[in-house]
Motif scaffolding. Structure first.
Motif, PDB file in Angstrom:
ATOM      1  N   THR A  99       0.814  -1.216   0.000  1.00 60.05           N
ATOM      2  CA  THR A  99       0.000   0.000   0.000  1.00 60.05           C
ATOM      3  C   THR A  99       0.848   1.266   0.000  1.00 60.05           C
ATOM      4  O   THR A  99       0.345   2.349  -0.279  1.00 60.05           O
ATOM      5  CB  THR A  99      -0.911   0.015   1.243  1.00 60.05           C
ATOM      6  OG1 THR A  99      -0.101  -0.101   2.421  1.00 60.05           O
ATOM      7  CG2 THR A  99      -1.897  -1.155   1.197  1.00 60.05           C
TER       8      THR A  99
ATOM      9  N   THR B 151       3.732   4.044  -1.137  1.00 56.41           N
ATOM     10  CA  THR B 151       4.145   4.581  -2.429  1.00 56.41           C
ATOM     11  C   THR B 151       5.511   4.010  -2.801  1.00 56.41           C
ATOM     12  O   THR B 151       6.309   3.668  -1.918  1.00 56.41           O
ATOM     13  CB  THR B 151       4.236   6.118  -2.358  1.00 56.41           C
ATOM     14  OG1 THR B 151       5.149   6.476  -1.312  1.00 56.41           O
ATOM     15  CG2 THR B 151       2.862   6.716  -2.083  1.00 56.41           C
TER      16      THR B 151
ATOM     17  N   LYS C 125       9.461   1.937  -9.033  1.00 56.61           N
ATOM     18  CA  LYS C 125       8.820   2.875  -9.968  1.00 56.61           C
ATOM     19  C   LYS C 125       8.775   2.288 -11.379  1.00 56.61           C
ATOM     20  O   LYS C 125       7.770   2.409 -12.079  1.00 56.61           O
ATOM     21  CB  LYS C 125       9.570   4.204  -9.951  1.00 56.61           C
ATOM     22  CG  LYS C 125       9.458   4.927  -8.609  1.00 56.61           C
ATOM     23  CD  LYS C 125      10.362   6.149  -8.545  1.00 56.61           C
ATOM     24  CE  LYS C 125      10.300   6.801  -7.172  1.00 56.61           C
ATOM     25  NZ  LYS C 125      11.212   7.971  -7.057  1.00 56.61           N
TER      26      LYS C 125
ATOM     27  N   LEU D 115       6.084  -0.411 -11.531  1.00 56.36           N
ATOM     28  CA  LEU D 115       4.743   0.174 -11.600  1.00 56.36           C
ATOM     29  C   LEU D 115       4.439   0.652 -13.013  1.00 56.36           C
ATOM     30  O   LEU D 115       3.327   0.481 -13.521  1.00 56.36           O
ATOM     31  CB  LEU D 115       4.615   1.321 -10.601  1.00 56.36           C
ATOM     32  CG  LEU D 115       4.381   0.932  -9.144  1.00 56.36           C
ATOM     33  CD1 LEU D 115       4.364   2.170  -8.267  1.00 56.36           C
ATOM     34  CD2 LEU D 115       3.080   0.163  -8.996  1.00 56.36           C
ATOM     35  N   TYR D 116       5.437   1.269 -13.645  1.00 57.61           N
ATOM     36  CA  TYR D 116       5.258   1.703 -15.039  1.00 57.61           C
ATOM     37  C   TYR D 116       4.994   0.506 -15.946  1.00 57.61           C
ATOM     38  O   TYR D 116       4.081   0.528 -16.788  1.00 57.61           O
ATOM     39  CB  TYR D 116       6.497   2.464 -15.508  1.00 57.61           C
ATOM     40  CG  TYR D 116       6.589   2.597 -17.003  1.00 57.61           C
ATOM     41  CD1 TYR D 116       5.707   3.416 -17.702  1.00 57.61           C
ATOM     42  CD2 TYR D 116       7.548   1.891 -17.725  1.00 57.61           C
ATOM     43  CE1 TYR D 116       5.781   3.525 -19.087  1.00 57.61           C
ATOM     44  CE2 TYR D 116       7.630   1.992 -19.095  1.00 57.61           C
ATOM     45  CZ  TYR D 116       6.740   2.818 -19.774  1.00 57.61           C
ATOM     46  OH  TYR D 116       6.815   2.909 -21.134  1.00 57.61           O
TER      47      TYR D 116
ATOM     48  N   ALA E  96       0.701   1.559 -14.857  1.00 60.96           N
ATOM     49  CA  ALA E  96       0.189   2.536 -13.892  1.00 60.96           C
ATOM     50  C   ALA E  96      -0.503   3.672 -14.644  1.00 60.96           C
ATOM     51  O   ALA E  96      -0.112   4.032 -15.758  1.00 60.96           O
ATOM     52  CB  ALA E  96       1.336   3.087 -13.049  1.00 60.96           C
TER      53      ALA E  96
ATOM     54  N   LYS F  21      -2.870   9.588 -11.312  1.00 60.63           N
ATOM     55  CA  LYS F  21      -1.979  10.261 -10.383  1.00 60.63           C
ATOM     56  C   LYS F  21      -0.742   9.417 -10.086  1.00 60.63           C
ATOM     57  O   LYS F  21       0.365   9.946  -9.954  1.00 60.63           O
ATOM     58  CB  LYS F  21      -2.734  10.567  -9.088  1.00 60.63           C
ATOM     59  CG  LYS F  21      -1.901  11.337  -8.073  1.00 60.63           C
ATOM     60  CD  LYS F  21      -2.713  11.638  -6.819  1.00 60.63           C
ATOM     61  CE  LYS F  21      -1.859  12.397  -5.801  1.00 60.63           C
ATOM     62  NZ  LYS F  21      -2.636  12.697  -4.557  1.00 60.63           N
ATOM     63  N   GLU F  22      -0.931   8.108 -10.000  1.00 58.55           N
ATOM     64  CA  GLU F  22       0.190   7.211  -9.711  1.00 58.55           C
ATOM     65  C   GLU F  22       1.255   7.315 -10.793  1.00 58.55           C
ATOM     66  O   GLU F  22       2.450   7.409 -10.507  1.00 58.55           O
ATOM     67  CB  GLU F  22      -0.319   5.772  -9.607  1.00 58.55           C
ATOM     68  CG  GLU F  22       0.722   4.774  -9.147  1.00 58.55           C
ATOM     69  CD  GLU F  22       0.142   3.388  -9.002  1.00 58.55           C
ATOM     70  OE1 GLU F  22       0.402   2.743  -7.966  1.00 58.55           O
ATOM     71  OE2 GLU F  22      -0.562   2.931  -9.929  1.00 58.55           O
ATOM     72  N   LEU F  23       0.825   7.326 -12.048  1.00 62.14           N
ATOM     73  CA  LEU F  23       1.760   7.443 -13.156  1.00 62.14           C
ATOM     74  C   LEU F  23       2.418   8.818 -13.165  1.00 62.14           C
ATOM     75  O   LEU F  23       3.621   8.945 -13.409  1.00 62.14           O
ATOM     76  CB  LEU F  23       1.047   7.188 -14.489  1.00 62.14           C
ATOM     77  CG  LEU F  23       1.904   7.328 -15.750  1.00 62.14           C
ATOM     78  CD1 LEU F  23       3.074   6.355 -15.723  1.00 62.14           C
ATOM     79  CD2 LEU F  23       1.062   7.114 -17.002  1.00 62.14           C
TER      80      LEU F  23
ATOM     81  N   GLU G 133       3.127  10.797 -10.678  1.00 68.39           N
ATOM     82  CA  GLU G 133       4.149  10.867  -9.637  1.00 68.39           C
ATOM     83  C   GLU G 133       5.415  10.135 -10.055  1.00 68.39           C
ATOM     84  O   GLU G 133       6.533  10.597  -9.798  1.00 68.39           O
ATOM     85  CB  GLU G 133       3.597  10.278  -8.337  1.00 68.39           C
ATOM     86  CG  GLU G 133       2.482  11.125  -7.717  1.00 68.39           C
ATOM     87  CD  GLU G 133       1.885  10.460  -6.492  1.00 68.39           C
ATOM     88  OE1 GLU G 133       2.239   9.286  -6.222  1.00 68.39           O
ATOM     89  OE2 GLU G 133       1.068  11.104  -5.802  1.00 68.39           O
ATOM     90  N   VAL G 134       5.242   8.988 -10.716  1.00 69.42           N
ATOM     91  CA  VAL G 134       6.395   8.219 -11.185  1.00 69.42           C
ATOM     92  C   VAL G 134       7.146   8.999 -12.255  1.00 69.42           C
ATOM     93  O   VAL G 134       8.383   9.089 -12.238  1.00 69.42           O
ATOM     94  CB  VAL G 134       5.945   6.844 -11.736  1.00 69.42           C
ATOM     95  CG1 VAL G 134       7.088   6.161 -12.481  1.00 69.42           C
ATOM     96  CG2 VAL G 134       5.463   5.952 -10.601  1.00 69.42           C
TER      97      VAL G 134
END
Length: 251
Positions: free
Chosen positions: A137, A139, A146, A149-150, A154, A157-159, A161-162
């Motif tokens: 959970t 970040t 990161k 996640l990409y 992602a 907002k998540e993308l 931030e990355v």
């Protein structure tokens, strides 16, 4: 690659030669779940990246097989083994295959059982299990988290931030958008996606078929055992103690 291999400061990869691993559409049936990337570093080390979507329950053995093929394939007939270079395999998996639920990144070498001394540094295998990372959970903290996640698509907002924290991921996204505009590459991508979906359907069908067959076998065995018990009772009533001689015939 730098995010996975975690080199010491000053020793990061600065360039890599991509070797030919062209995906032939005629062999999509064989390659449906993998995107193979093979590169050679400036020092001659080989790095192979494989993205595996569907769990075929043989990733450990197949990884060793492909690693061995790459390692021995470096030499021509008569060449010295001293010329062999380090060979690294990086598996990015969209499923869980290793038992430790808390570690999404596991690295393997050849080590002595008691002292844990590395035999040599030529074998290095990484397993990156996306589902384990996505269960967290918090970040993403590291470059590797990161990047993963990409790679896991992602969005929102998540993308954002990355992308803000990792300029190279933003560059990768730009390359991806250019790739999507190519009709040929888009067609190859669609064929791979179709093959993945078909394989998942086949695996699901096989599991369902296995469950049905298991239930049928259980019912048949239950009825046979019931019939045997009835026959045993009849024999005992008719022949008494002498029925014990006939009982083995029922097995």
């Amino acid at each position: 690659m730098n995010a996975v291999l975690n080199f010491r400061s000053g020793y990061e990869l600065t360039e890599i030669e991509l070797l030919d691993r062209e995906l032939d559409p005629d062999f999509l049936g064989e390659k449906y779940a993998r995107l193979d990337i093979l590169g050679r570093t400036a020092k001659g080390s080989l790095i192979n990246i494989e993205v595996q979507i569907v769990n075929q329950y043989n990733i450990e053995k197949r990884t060793l097989f492909y690693w061995a093929k790459l390692y021995q394939g470096q030499l021509q007939s008569g060449q010295s083994h001293a010329l062999l270079k380090k060979t690294v395999t990086i598996n990015v998996l969209n499923f869980i295959c290793l038992p430790d639920a808390s570690r999404y990144h596991n690295t393997y070498h050849v080590r002595e059982d008691e002292t844990h001394q590395v035999l040599n540094d030529d074998l290095e295998i990484h397993f990156l299990e996306l589902p384990k990372l996505l269960c967290r959970t918090s970040t993403p903290q590291t470059r590797l988290e990161k990047w993963l996640l990409y790679l896991n698509n992602a969005e929102g907002k998540e993308l954002e931030e990355v992308l803000m924290s990792e300029p190279m991921i933003k560059k990768a996204l730009t390359c991806e958008q250019i790739f999507a505009k190519s009709a040929l590459e888009r067609r190859r991508y669609e064929l791979r996606e179709k093959a993945i979906m078909e394989e998942q359907t086949l695996l699901h069908g096989a599991r369902e078929e296995g469950r049905i067959e298991g239930k049928l076998e259980g019912r048949i065995e239950g009825k046979l055992e019931g019939a045997k018990q009835t026959i045993r009772t009849i024999l005992e009533i008719k022949f008494g103690a002498e029925s014990a001689v006939l009982m083995p015939l029922l097995e």
